[in-house]
Motif scaffolding. Structure first.
Motif, PDB file in Angstrom:
ATOM      1  N   SER A   1       0.829  -1.214   0.000  1.00 22.84           N
ATOM      2  CA  SER A   1       0.000   0.000   0.000  1.00 22.84           C
ATOM      3  C   SER A   1       0.857   1.255   0.000  1.00 22.84           C
ATOM      4  O   SER A   1       0.542   2.249  -0.679  1.00 22.84           O
ATOM      5  CB  SER A   1      -0.922   0.016   1.222  1.00 22.84           C
ATOM      6  OG  SER A   1      -1.807  -1.072   1.201  1.00 22.84           O
ATOM      7  N   PHE A   2       1.949   1.201   0.744  1.00 22.19           N
ATOM      8  CA  PHE A   2       2.834   2.367   0.804  1.00 22.19           C
ATOM      9  C   PHE A   2       3.512   2.605  -0.544  1.00 22.19           C
ATOM     10  O   PHE A   2       3.550   3.739  -1.038  1.00 22.19           O
ATOM     11  CB  PHE A   2       3.891   2.168   1.894  1.00 22.19           C
ATOM     12  CG  PHE A   2       4.968   3.209   1.883  1.00 22.19           C
ATOM     13  CD1 PHE A   2       4.713   4.493   2.338  1.00 22.19           C
ATOM     14  CD2 PHE A   2       6.238   2.915   1.400  1.00 22.19           C
ATOM     15  CE1 PHE A   2       5.709   5.477   2.315  1.00 22.19           C
ATOM     16  CE2 PHE A   2       7.237   3.880   1.380  1.00 22.19           C
ATOM     17  CZ  PHE A   2       6.963   5.163   1.836  1.00 22.19           C
ATOM     18  N   MET A   3       4.036   1.565  -1.147  1.00 19.79           N
ATOM     19  CA  MET A   3       4.792   1.735  -2.382  1.00 19.79           C
ATOM     20  C   MET A   3       3.923   2.252  -3.525  1.00 19.79           C
ATOM     21  O   MET A   3       4.378   3.071  -4.329  1.00 19.79           O
ATOM     22  CB  MET A   3       5.458   0.415  -2.783  1.00 19.79           C
ATOM     23  CG  MET A   3       6.552  -0.039  -1.819  1.00 19.79           C
ATOM     24  SD  MET A   3       7.866   1.189  -1.553  1.00 19.79           S
ATOM     25  CE  MET A   3       8.703   1.164  -3.144  1.00 19.79           C
ATOM     26  N   ILE A   4       2.677   1.799  -3.603  1.00 15.51           N
ATOM     27  CA  ILE A   4       1.824   2.272  -4.702  1.00 15.51           C
ATOM     28  C   ILE A   4       1.278   3.668  -4.428  1.00 15.51           C
ATOM     29  O   ILE A   4       0.715   4.304  -5.327  1.00 15.51           O
ATOM     30  CB  ILE A   4       0.667   1.296  -4.997  1.00 15.51           C
ATOM     31  CG1 ILE A   4      -0.292   1.215  -3.800  1.00 15.51           C
ATOM     32  CG2 ILE A   4       1.187  -0.072  -5.388  1.00 15.51           C
ATOM     33  CD1 ILE A   4      -1.586   0.473  -4.118  1.00 15.51           C
ATOM     34  N   SER A   5       1.428   4.155  -3.198  1.00 14.15           N
ATOM     35  CA  SER A   5       0.931   5.494  -2.867  1.00 14.15           C
ATOM     36  C   SER A   5       2.004   6.566  -3.013  1.00 14.15           C
ATOM     37  O   SER A   5       1.724   7.753  -2.843  1.00 14.15           O
ATOM     38  CB  SER A   5       0.393   5.520  -1.433  1.00 14.15           C
ATOM     39  OG  SER A   5       1.449   5.450  -0.490  1.00 14.15           O
ATOM     40  N   LEU A   6       3.240   6.160  -3.325  1.00 16.12           N
ATOM     41  CA  LEU A   6       4.331   7.129  -3.435  1.00 16.12           C
ATOM     42  C   LEU A   6       4.075   8.118  -4.567  1.00 16.12           C
ATOM     43  O   LEU A   6       3.558   7.750  -5.624  1.00 16.12           O
ATOM     44  CB  LEU A   6       5.659   6.410  -3.685  1.00 16.12           C
ATOM     45  CG  LEU A   6       6.226   5.609  -2.516  1.00 16.12           C
ATOM     46  CD1 LEU A   6       7.471   4.854  -2.949  1.00 16.12           C
ATOM     47  CD2 LEU A   6       6.535   6.527  -1.338  1.00 16.12           C
TER      48      LEU A   6
ATOM     49  N   ASN B   1      14.073  -0.966  -2.512  1.00 13.51           N
ATOM     50  CA  ASN B   1      14.273  -1.082  -3.960  1.00 13.51           C
ATOM     51  C   ASN B   1      15.514  -1.916  -4.276  1.00 13.51           C
ATOM     52  O   ASN B   1      15.531  -2.689  -5.242  1.00 13.51           O
ATOM     53  CB  ASN B   1      14.411   0.296  -4.605  1.00 13.51           C
ATOM     54  CG  ASN B   1      13.075   1.007  -4.750  1.00 13.51           C
ATOM     55  OD1 ASN B   1      12.021   0.381  -4.641  1.00 13.51           O
ATOM     56  ND2 ASN B   1      13.111   2.299  -4.983  1.00 13.51           N
ATOM     57  N   ALA B   2      16.555  -1.762  -3.463  1.00  9.41           N
ATOM     58  CA  ALA B   2      17.781  -2.528  -3.673  1.00  9.41           C
ATOM     59  C   ALA B   2      17.538  -4.018  -3.462  1.00  9.41           C
ATOM     60  O   ALA B   2      18.165  -4.862  -4.115  1.00  9.41           O
ATOM     61  CB  ALA B   2      18.868  -2.033  -2.717  1.00  9.41           C
ATOM     62  N   ILE B   3      16.622  -4.349  -2.561  1.00 13.31           N
ATOM     63  CA  ILE B   3      16.325  -5.753  -2.259  1.00 13.31           C
ATOM     64  C   ILE B   3      15.325  -6.342  -3.249  1.00 13.31           C
ATOM     65  O   ILE B   3      15.504  -7.453  -3.744  1.00 13.31           O
ATOM     66  CB  ILE B   3      15.770  -5.880  -0.820  1.00 13.31           C
ATOM     67  CG1 ILE B   3      16.834  -5.457   0.189  1.00 13.31           C
ATOM     68  CG2 ILE B   3      15.286  -7.301  -0.537  1.00 13.31           C
ATOM     69  CD1 ILE B   3      16.297  -5.252   1.591  1.00 13.31           C
ATOM     70  N   ILE B   4      14.294  -5.581  -3.565  1.00 13.33           N
ATOM     71  CA  ILE B   4      13.188  -6.085  -4.382  1.00 13.33           C
ATOM     72  C   ILE B   4      13.495  -6.036  -5.868  1.00 13.33           C
ATOM     73  O   ILE B   4      13.057  -6.888  -6.642  1.00 13.33           O
ATOM     74  CB  ILE B   4      11.890  -5.303  -4.081  1.00 13.33           C
ATOM     75  CG1 ILE B   4      11.534  -5.407  -2.603  1.00 13.33           C
ATOM     76  CG2 ILE B   4      10.741  -5.792  -4.946  1.00 13.33           C
ATOM     77  CD1 ILE B   4      11.435  -6.830  -2.074  1.00 13.33           C
ATOM     78  N   GLY B   5      14.248  -5.031  -6.285  1.00 12.88           N
ATOM     79  CA  GLY B   5      14.567  -4.887  -7.707  1.00 12.88           C
ATOM     80  C   GLY B   5      13.340  -4.541  -8.521  1.00 12.88           C
ATOM     81  O   GLY B   5      12.566  -3.650  -8.156  1.00 12.88           O
ATOM     82  N   ASP B   6      13.113  -5.276  -9.595  1.00 18.43           N
ATOM     83  CA  ASP B   6      12.006  -4.980 -10.507  1.00 18.43           C
ATOM     84  C   ASP B   6      10.715  -5.721 -10.141  1.00 18.43           C
ATOM     85  O   ASP B   6       9.723  -5.612 -10.864  1.00 18.43           O
ATOM     86  CB  ASP B   6      12.395  -5.361 -11.955  1.00 18.43           C
ATOM     87  CG  ASP B   6      13.549  -4.504 -12.477  1.00 18.43           C
ATOM     88  OD1 ASP B   6      13.653  -3.347 -12.030  1.00 18.43           O
ATOM     89  OD2 ASP B   6      14.322  -5.003 -13.302  1.00 18.43           O
ATOM     90  N   THR B   7      10.726  -6.474  -9.082  1.00 21.06           N
ATOM     91  CA  THR B   7       9.525  -7.218  -8.689  1.00 21.06           C
ATOM     92  C   THR B   7       8.408  -6.249  -8.332  1.00 21.06           C
ATOM     93  O   THR B   7       8.610  -5.276  -7.605  1.00 21.06           O
ATOM     94  CB  THR B   7       9.812  -8.120  -7.471  1.00 21.06           C
ATOM     95  OG1 THR B   7      10.924  -8.963  -7.770  1.00 21.06           O
ATOM     96  CG2 THR B   7       8.592  -8.971  -7.137  1.00 21.06           C
ATOM     97  N   TYR B   8       7.200  -6.511  -8.862  1.00 19.48           N
ATOM     98  CA  TYR B   8       6.050  -5.665  -8.570  1.00 19.48           C
ATOM     99  C   TYR B   8       5.706  -5.793  -7.089  1.00 19.48           C
ATOM    100  O   TYR B   8       5.700  -6.892  -6.526  1.00 19.48           O
ATOM    101  CB  TYR B   8       4.865  -6.089  -9.440  1.00 19.48           C
ATOM    102  CG  TYR B   8       3.638  -5.239  -9.267  1.00 19.48           C
ATOM    103  CD1 TYR B   8       3.701  -3.842  -9.405  1.00 19.48           C
ATOM    104  CD2 TYR B   8       2.406  -5.806  -8.968  1.00 19.48           C
ATOM    105  CE1 TYR B   8       2.582  -3.059  -9.260  1.00 19.48           C
ATOM    106  CE2 TYR B   8       1.275  -5.028  -8.810  1.00 19.48           C
ATOM    107  CZ  TYR B   8       1.367  -3.650  -8.960  1.00 19.48           C
ATOM    108  OH  TYR B   8       0.247  -2.875  -8.797  1.00 19.48           O
ATOM    109  N   ALA B   9       5.420  -4.673  -6.451  1.00 19.62           N
ATOM    110  CA  ALA B   9       5.217  -4.638  -5.001  1.00 19.62           C
ATOM    111  C   ALA B   9       4.140  -5.615  -4.531  1.00 19.62           C
ATOM    112  O   ALA B   9       4.235  -6.191  -3.439  1.00 19.62           O
ATOM    113  CB  ALA B   9       4.877  -3.213  -4.550  1.00 19.62           C
TER     114      ALA B   9
END
Length: 295
Positions: free
Chosen positions: A42-47, A65-73
């Motif tokens: 919820s936080f990432m899509i609200s940025l 972002n460094a951990i997740i990379g391109d993976t959709y939240a």
């Protein structure tokens, strides 16, 4: 005006607090993992790229972002490995966040010094002044609709009324305002001090009520006003010898000192309830404190 169905301010406050707890608090590993899975998506899509976020939030975004990379939240699950990676990454930002916190405290102190100087100048120039203090907030059940854009819009309208000396702001000799964000509920609010010419006004509670009505008009009734100038509240302050609002007389040194202390609440980084009320999101070039005094 468009009101958001998602409680952005609460999400922002949660993330800011989580980072500070990881670095300086007593939160345990399972609590960290649980909170990440609760509000990360919820936080990432609200940025919003147009917003200016606090340092803890900035480092949270960079680290995740460094951990997740391109993976959709939406597809991210914070397991033990990812959570541990995040804790380790955040640990390198501790000094930066402490430095930012110290800079904020220093700026708050500087704001307080200027405010105190201005108030002492005013009280020396006028035999009597009428001090009005209100806190402008949003109705708790509706506050989740309010974004920082809405808050900024409402505050700009309020400041326009103050600058123009409209209605309840006539014969104003000075004012100061401070924007903050609640720790627990993330609610945006404004601490407002108004200093009136006592030869033109003498009913401080009446004036405070009118300011509250103006705030409700500006916010289309989503806002509410906590008035400190009520008889009951002032009687409580009087019992402790701390009454610094209402009619303040220059020749009463205790009243003047109390008025200065009451005003400085606007600039204190540590609030009475111990909560961290710093604004954690802002628009570019958005000021969180301001004052104007007639000398």
């Amino acid at each position: 005006m468009f009101y958001s169905p998602v409680n952005h301010s609460q999400l922002i406050s949660n993330v800011d607090r989580l980072v500070r707890q990881i670095l300086f608090g007593t939160i345990n590993f399972q609590q960290i993992k649980s909170q990440l899975n609760e509000f990360y998506y919820s936080f990432m899509i609200s940025l919003d790229p147009d917003f200016r976020y606090s340092k803890p939030i900035q480092v949270f975004i960079e680290s995740t972002n460094a951990i997740i990379g391109d993976t959709y939240a939406y597809n991210v699950f914070w397991d033990n490995e990812k959570t541990m990676q995040l804790i380790n990454l955040l640990s390198s930002y501790g000094k930066m966040i402490k430095k930012d916190y110290s800079a904020w405290r220093y700026q708050s102190h500087q704001n307080g010094k200027r405010l105190e100087n201005n108030i002492r100048t005013l009280t020396s120039n006028y035999s009597r002044l009428l001090f009005v203090r209100v806190d402008l907030k949003y109705i708790p059940d509706l506050s989740h609709h309010i974004t920082i854009r809405d808050f900024d819009f409402h505050m700009k309208k309020l400041r326009d009324f103050i600058h123009n000396g409209d209605t309840c702001f006539t014969h104003l000799l000075g004012y100061a305002w401070s924007l903050e964000q609640g720790e627990e509920n993330g609610g945006f609010h404004c601490h407002l001090l108004l200093i009136f010419d006592s030869s033109k006004h003498y009913q401080d509670n009446y004036l405070a009520d009118r300011v509250g009505q103006k705030w409700r008009d500006i916010t289309d009734d989503i806002g509410y006003c906590f008035v400190l100038n009520t008889r009951e509240y002032k009687e409580g302050l009087t019992r402790y010898g701390k009454l610094g609002i209402g009619m303040i007389h220059r020749n009463n040194l205790q009243e003047v000192e109390n008025a200065v202390n009451a005003a400085l609440y606007l600039t204190r980084p540590d609030k009475r309830d111990g909560s961290y009320q710093r604004l954690k999101v802002a628009l570019p070039n958005m000021n969180t404190f301001g004052q104007s005094m007639t000398h």
